[in-house]
Design an enzyme around this catalytic site. Sequence first.
Site, short mmCIF file in Angstrom:
data_model
loop_
_atom_site.label_atom_id
_atom_site.label_comp_id
_atom_site.label_asym_id
_atom_site.label_seq_id
_atom_site.Cartn_x
_atom_site.Cartn_y
_atom_site.Cartn_z
N CYS A 12 1.30 -0.93 -0.06
CA CYS A 12 -0.25 -0.15 0.20
C CYS A 12 0.82 1.54 0.32
O CYS A 12 2.24 1.16 0.17
CB CYS A 12 -1.13 0.00 0.99
SG CYS A 12 -1.89 0.76 1.08
N CYS A 257 -20.42 -17.58 8.09
CA CYS A 257 -19.72 -17.72 7.04
C CYS A 257 -20.05 -18.31 5.74
O CYS A 257 -21.17 -19.11 6.27
CB CYS A 257 -18.15 -18.50 7.50
SG CYS A 257 -17.68 -17.54 8.53
N CYS A 272 -11.08 -16.27 3.86
CA CYS A 272 -11.73 -15.27 4.24
C CYS A 272 -11.28 -14.35 4.50
O CYS A 272 -9.82 -14.61 5.07
CB CYS A 272 -12.25 -15.30 5.38
SG CYS A 272 -13.19 -13.88 6.65
N ASP A 273 -10.55 -12.60 4.15
CA ASP A 273 -9.90 -11.93 4.12
C ASP A 273 -9.15 -11.49 5.94
O ASP A 273 -8.59 -10.94 6.08
CB ASP A 273 -10.76 -10.13 4.34
CG ASP A 273 -9.61 -9.19 3.60
OD1 ASP A 273 -8.95 -9.28 3.64
OD2 ASP A 273 -10.38 -8.10 4.39
N CYS A 312 -26.88 -15.70 23.17
CA CYS A 312 -27.31 -15.41 21.78
C CYS A 312 -28.46 -15.74 21.31
O CYS A 312 -29.57 -15.33 20.88
CB CYS A 312 -26.30 -15.96 20.38
SG CYS A 312 -24.88 -14.84 20.63
N CYS A 341 -20.66 -7.11 21.81
CA CYS A 341 -22.03 -7.44 22.58
C CYS A 341 -23.16 -6.86 22.75
O CYS A 341 -24.07 -6.37 22.97
CB CYS A 341 -21.86 -9.00 23.04
SG CYS A 341 -23.55 -9.21 23.57
#
Length: 362
Positions: A12, A257, A272-273, A312, A341
């Site tokens: 970058c 996911c 995944c990133d 949850c 949360c």
Amino acid sequence: MNVLIKPAGAACNLACAYCFYCQLAKQRQVKSCQFLAWSDMAAFLDAAFKRAIPQLNLTFQGGEPTLRGLDFYRQVVSYVKEKSPASMRVNYAIQSNASLIDRAWARFLRDEEFLVGISLDGPPAIHDRYRRSHTGQASFEAVWSGIEALRAEQVSFNILTVVHRDLAVAIDEVYAFYREAGFEYQQYIACLDPIGDRGAAAWSLSPEVYGDFLIRLFDLWFDELCAGHYRSIGFFDQLILLLRGQLPTVCGMLGVCTAQYVIEADASVYPCDFYCSDAYLLGSIHDGLERLDERRRALQFLESSYALPPKCQRCRYLQVCRGQCRRQRDDGAELGLNYFCRAYQRFFDACFERLLLCAKRL
């Protein structure tokens, strides 16, 4: 099929202090210090074209993906037009800091219908606090030049803002600046600390501060909405979709996911990133999609995101929260509980009835 491509890897032209991807890339045993070769890109496209899928979504990210050069992207689009099946729709997106975007870039992005995201952290004083060059030079002016080039060529774009502690407490100032600038599409993402090292940095975002931020942002957005002006805030848009019984379009809002591929500059592939580390390496582009999928299944990467803690499951806001992104659940105070949360609980307590109203009327 969703594919996130890093054609310049973690390279970058800026050195943002809070960049999680730069920190992640440095921890890998093999450091990628190269650009994605065209032969590797073509090999992946050929494999994707052989799959009977109706839609292929290609998102270019970094690091800074424009470092790979405009000719690379022209080559990608040309190859897709020539080789992709007639039954397949290919969509393009790019996430950039905009500092290298000029009129030529802007015309290309417009003509090829790229979904464009621009990383901007509010007005100059806030943006430049953590988004500077490797020599410490402020970046706002260069970013704004890129935004002006996009506007000159009538390119639609959204603003992606990283919510760090200093920005969160200044959301009134940030929102007023964006409103004055006419930014109709905005996204806000919580700043990520390294797993296991929460709260240690100057920019670290606590659940308490993030909760205050979400409530105040919603108040500002809702007041505008009541005055007759709808402005797209990604998080609120996704919540309204969920309340209307529709699927969200952002993976972190699903609560689980999904199958995707992240292609690094050295042709390595990850699921995944947020998990581009040695432990989650799926293999190489040249291993073939079937072997990459087998490796993902062996890691139980998708399956491990399905379980939610009892708290949850009992929560009245489960329909719209869903535990949020797995990355935030991997560093919660309790096993599997989202780090933020308490922030989401406070936000929904304060704003849920108004969200329901929006879901009915929008």
